[in-house]
Design an enzyme around this catalytic site. Structure first.
Site, PDB file in Angstrom:
ATOM      1  NE  ARG A   1     -21.359  12.346 -55.103  1.00  0.00           N
ATOM      2  CZ  ARG A   1     -20.181  13.142 -54.610  1.00  0.00           C
ATOM      3  NH1 ARG A   1     -19.786  13.791 -54.764  1.00  0.00           N
ATOM      4  NH2 ARG A   1     -19.470  12.376 -53.165  1.00  0.00           N
TER       5      ARG A   1
ATOM      6  CD  GLN B   1     -16.956  21.611 -47.943  1.00  0.00           C
ATOM      7  OE1 GLN B   1     -17.857  21.505 -46.613  1.00  0.00           O
ATOM      8  NE2 GLN B   1     -17.157  20.493 -47.638  1.00  0.00           N
TER       9      GLN B   1
ATOM     10  CD  GLU C   1     -23.057  13.602 -42.049  1.00  0.00           C
ATOM     11  OE1 GLU C   1     -23.042  11.862 -42.118  1.00  0.00           O
ATOM     12  OE2 GLU C   1     -22.085  13.944 -41.409  1.00  0.00           O
TER      13      GLU C   1
ATOM     14  CE1 TYR D   1     -18.293  20.622 -53.929  1.00  0.00           C
ATOM     15  CE2 TYR D   1     -16.472  18.891 -53.444  1.00  0.00           C
ATOM     16  CZ  TYR D   1     -17.782  19.257 -54.597  1.00  0.00           C
ATOM     17  OH  TYR D   1     -18.576  18.258 -54.790  1.00  0.00           O
TER      18      TYR D   1
ATOM     19  CG  HIS E   1     -18.819  12.930 -43.287  1.00  0.00           C
ATOM     20  ND1 HIS E   1     -19.883  13.431 -43.066  1.00  0.00           N
ATOM     21  CD2 HIS E   1     -17.940  12.814 -44.451  1.00  0.00           C
ATOM     22  CE1 HIS E   1     -19.049  14.520 -44.058  1.00  0.00           C
ATOM     23  NE2 HIS E   1     -18.504  14.086 -44.038  1.00  0.00           N
TER      24      HIS E   1
ATOM     25  NE  ARG F   1     -20.453  21.144 -43.603  1.00  0.00           N
ATOM     26  CZ  ARG F   1     -19.854  20.077 -43.488  1.00  0.00           C
ATOM     27  NH1 ARG F   1     -19.192  19.963 -44.771  1.00  0.00           N
ATOM     28  NH2 ARG F   1     -19.344  19.553 -42.730  1.00  0.00           N
TER      29      ARG F   1
ATOM     30  CB  THR G   1      -9.486  22.484 -37.292  1.00  0.00           C
ATOM     31  OG1 THR G   1      -9.375  22.795 -38.584  1.00  0.00           O
ATOM     32  CG2 THR G   1      -8.801  21.390 -36.678  1.00  0.00           C
TER      33      THR G   1
ATOM     34  CG  ASP H   1     -10.055  16.846 -42.532  1.00  0.00           C
ATOM     35  OD1 ASP H   1      -9.689  15.674 -41.444  1.00  0.00           O
ATOM     36  OD2 ASP H   1     -11.291  17.886 -42.544  1.00  0.00           O
TER      37      ASP H   1
ATOM     38  CD  GLU I   1     -12.596  15.492 -38.646  1.00  0.00           C
ATOM     39  OE1 GLU I   1     -12.011  15.270 -39.404  1.00  0.00           O
ATOM     40  OE2 GLU I   1     -13.044  16.171 -39.886  1.00  0.00           O
TER      41      GLU I   1
ATOM     42  CD  GLU J   1     -16.072  18.316 -41.893  1.00  0.00           C
ATOM     43  OE1 GLU J   1     -15.700  17.626 -41.800  1.00  0.00           O
ATOM     44  OE2 GLU J   1     -17.277  18.267 -43.145  1.00  0.00           O
TER      45      GLU J   1
ATOM     46  CE  LYS K   1     -14.420  20.997 -44.805  1.00  0.00           C
ATOM     47  NZ  LYS K   1     -14.300  20.475 -43.597  1.00  0.00           N
TER      48      LYS K   1
ATOM     49  CB  THR L   1     -17.694  13.537 -40.586  1.00  0.00           C
ATOM     50  OG1 THR L   1     -17.061  14.969 -40.929  1.00  0.00           O
ATOM     51  CG2 THR L   1     -18.475  13.636 -39.913  1.00  0.00           C
TER      52      THR L   1
ATOM     53  CG  ASP M   1     -11.763  20.072 -40.370  1.00  0.00           C
ATOM     54  OD1 ASP M   1     -11.106  20.633 -40.483  1.00  0.00           O
ATOM     55  OD2 ASP M   1     -12.085  19.695 -41.878  1.00  0.00           O
TER      56      ASP M   1
END
Lengths: 418, 418
Positions: A141, A237, A360, A241, A132, A234, A254, A125, A200, A198, A250, A346, A230
């Site tokens: 961040r 994750q 998002e 992660y 995204h 969250r 999928t 992936d 995709e 997600e 994940k 994504t 996918d």
């Protein structure tokens, strides 16, 4: 290119997803039959195994369709892919001499069950949609550091779990996982509370490689495309992660759409990647239009409610093509195999309405989404059905993908109880 | 448990890696034979396919040994694993009534070529050695922030590439990759200059699962263990790995030893994980001794030079057992399959001499390692041969793993030239 006419009437509609121009490949069964290979034409499926048995199709390589996957065809290589497409086009064209023989090999899609169209060798992936990556990076961040330093130089990605890839229509069970919010003293094991999609597009490797390949070779090796959701936990994750990337967040499932839309069908819709902000190194440079102009849409339907479209975007929003992703994947000498599946990452457009994940769309749960029913959503709730839709629009015809659907079942009370 | 005597004389040596107590499973070929299943006994291989054909072994499930992988046996489940081991033990024991029939089914290991012992379904690599995680974290973030916040709560890991797993003896080509040092203005595409080993033990999933499983169930599902060298391109890794984890840096090759040492053979060497610094959540708690006391060693031999031992450590240095890793792997519902391979993560002891990677041994290239030849090493140089060795030491007998060997060939001048 305009609409190609078929003697299968339902295929001759400008808005039908499966005209003769498309001919996507799937695996189907009717009642107790073993699943085997077929091709969609209008509202019908043309039974490739039956056609092979009768001699109507003969690729000169023995039996390849009476199996529940398209991998054997993929392994034959690009010349045979073209030969098969030409033969199917001839059989199903208006005025075909094969119509009488072929008409008994049609099955109504409404009578068929669709299965995984291919054996997934390995699943990778990517994170190659710039909007995204920017949106997610901004949330985590701030906008100044939104894109990781490597992002404009390589299509970054991670290896996913092939064992978790399922076909459209498979229910998805909300997972448990280890969670720890930023203000929690300790982690806990609990059901995921921020379950997400997600949006995709998945590229399927047809031809294997065993060493670094160029972007052009990578494009040549791709067999076709599917829609890909996918599913992402969250909250799992966020805790797991760093520093090794997404793992259990994940690995629940999928979902892919049931029909492999071939590169040949999508050829008229090729388009360039966006302008580069920094020049790519030679081995990753674009060498032709390798993205595709495919309209994409996500809908959400609460249990017993009506369907709301929650996002509309286009595959051409990607910063890197699948060919560039596959080329990058081989730089270290990594062997790639028939049946490898590459998720695009994504696909979000520049506007709020074009974002390809609930993370998002609800901006991390801070801006709840309003549904047609008046309900709101930050993330997926139990028994919601999420659907991805995709179609390339030609001059009087459509290349559709077939929906990619999944309903989210409530988490088990005790995941260890059997 | 003491040494069990066999009529195969070479197996009756306290230091031989393959006594009757061991019976590890491999895939071998002699001259032009197709590779098939065999078991090591002393200096010989007992040909399981021949034994099956003659009726000397009959698991009552049809032919499972005349194939180049042990997956069919793994799929039979734990009862059949025990039945097979009991039958092999009976056939190969001193005084066995089957000796006359069986002796013609022996092949000298020196005459055989070893192949991959099983089909790798998917490959996951963990980061579950505390000394390694602490050393690497200290180099990158300082000792205060060495361990990521999740590290003491979950065995963190990432999905690797099954397609890149090769058997001992396979040469490994130094990869190219995208590199950017902290002081470089821009990335470049170049051969890896910091190519490294990772000393690991790999656990092989024998029994599939399709939902969360407990630590005890996970231990039950493991078929056996191999030595595993996760070749790592440290400079590629440094540029690519944030935020999605290692990708091309780990995709060139992972080498495993040719013999699967079964859980049954290792049972006498079970030991506990180290004392916990923080209590694990219930679903990951230890429920018995699931690590193993296995002495490990790494040697480096320059082209034409002599072999130097560069590290000595023990598998019991791990913070998490393979059973805990597998249990964590399933928490989200991730389906696990027969042939899934789980790398332990690099195994480093507390002392400098017990570090399982050159990154640690040379402290990021700052403290070159002295070899027996007088040469020094920060990372691997072209034509170096790296070997992992492993053995559990019992009362008058040894359970050996067979060496895990790889020679590093120079990078290609142009990786795209064919």
């Amino acid at each position: 290119m305009t609409l190609m006419k078929s003697w299968v009437d339902s295929a001759n509609d400008a808005n039908h997803p499966f005209p003769l121009n498309n001919l996507p490949y799937g695996v189907f069964s009717v009642s107790d039959d073993d699943p085997h290979c077929g091709v969609a034409i209008g509202d019908m499926i043309f039974d490739c195994a039956a056609a092979e048995e009768s001699g109507l199709i003969d690729l000169g390589v023995g039996s390849v369709f009476d199996v529940p996957f398209w991998n054997e065809v993929m392994e034959l290589g690009a010349d045979k892919w073209a030969e098969l497409r030409a033969r199917l086009t001839a059989i199903l064209s208006e005025g075909s001499a094969d119509q009488d023989a072929a008409k008994d090999m049609l099955v109504a899609q409404s009578d068929a069950t669709m299965h995984m169209p291919f054996l997934v060798s390995e699943y990778t992936d990517f994170y190659a949609g710039k909007n995204h990556a920017f949106n997610v990076g901004t949330m985590f961040r701030g906008p100044e550091n939104a894109l990781p330093p490597n992002w404009l130089h390589i299509p970054i990605g991670y290896n996913g779990r092939a064992s978790s890839v399922v076909v459209s229509g498979t229910d998805v069970r909300r997972p448990w996982g280890q969670l720890k919010g930023p203000n929690d003293a300790a982690p806990r094991f609990a059901p995921c509370a921020r379950f997400d999609i997600e949006l995709e597009v998945g590229a399927i490797v047809g031809t294997a490689s065993d060493g670094p390949i160029t972007v052009q070779e990578a494009d040549d090796n791709i067999f076709g495309y599917v829609l890909l959701n996918d599913w992402s936990a969250r909250d799992i994750q966020a805790w797991e992660y760093q520093p090794l990337g997404p793992f259990q967040a994940k690995a629940t499932a999928t979902t892919i759409s049931p029909w492999i839309v071939t590169k040949a069908a999508l050829n008229p819709f090729r388009c360039d990647t966006p302008a580069r902000e920094v020049e790519l190194l030679d081995h990753l440079k674009d060498c032709g239009p390798m993205l595709y102009d495919i309209d994409l849409e996500v809908t959400l339907r609460p249990e017993g409610g009506s369907e709301s479209t929650i996002a509309r975007t286009n595959y051409k929003e990607m910063y890197y093509s699948a060919a560039q992703q596959l080329a990058h994947h081989t730089t270290s000498g990594c062997p790639m195999n028939t049946g490898d599946l590459l998720g695009s990452g994504t696909i979000s457009g520049p506007t709020k309405e074009s974002r390809g994940s609930l993370l998002e769309l609800s901006w991390g749960g801070k801006e709840p989404l309003e549904l047609a029913s008046g309900e709101t959503r930050n993330f997926i709730e139990d028994n919601d059905t999420l659907t991805l839709k995709g179609a390339a629009k030609g001059d009087g015809y459509t290349i559709g993908f077939g929906d990619c659907v999944g309903k989210v079942l409530p988490a088990l009370d005790d995941p260890y109880k059997r």
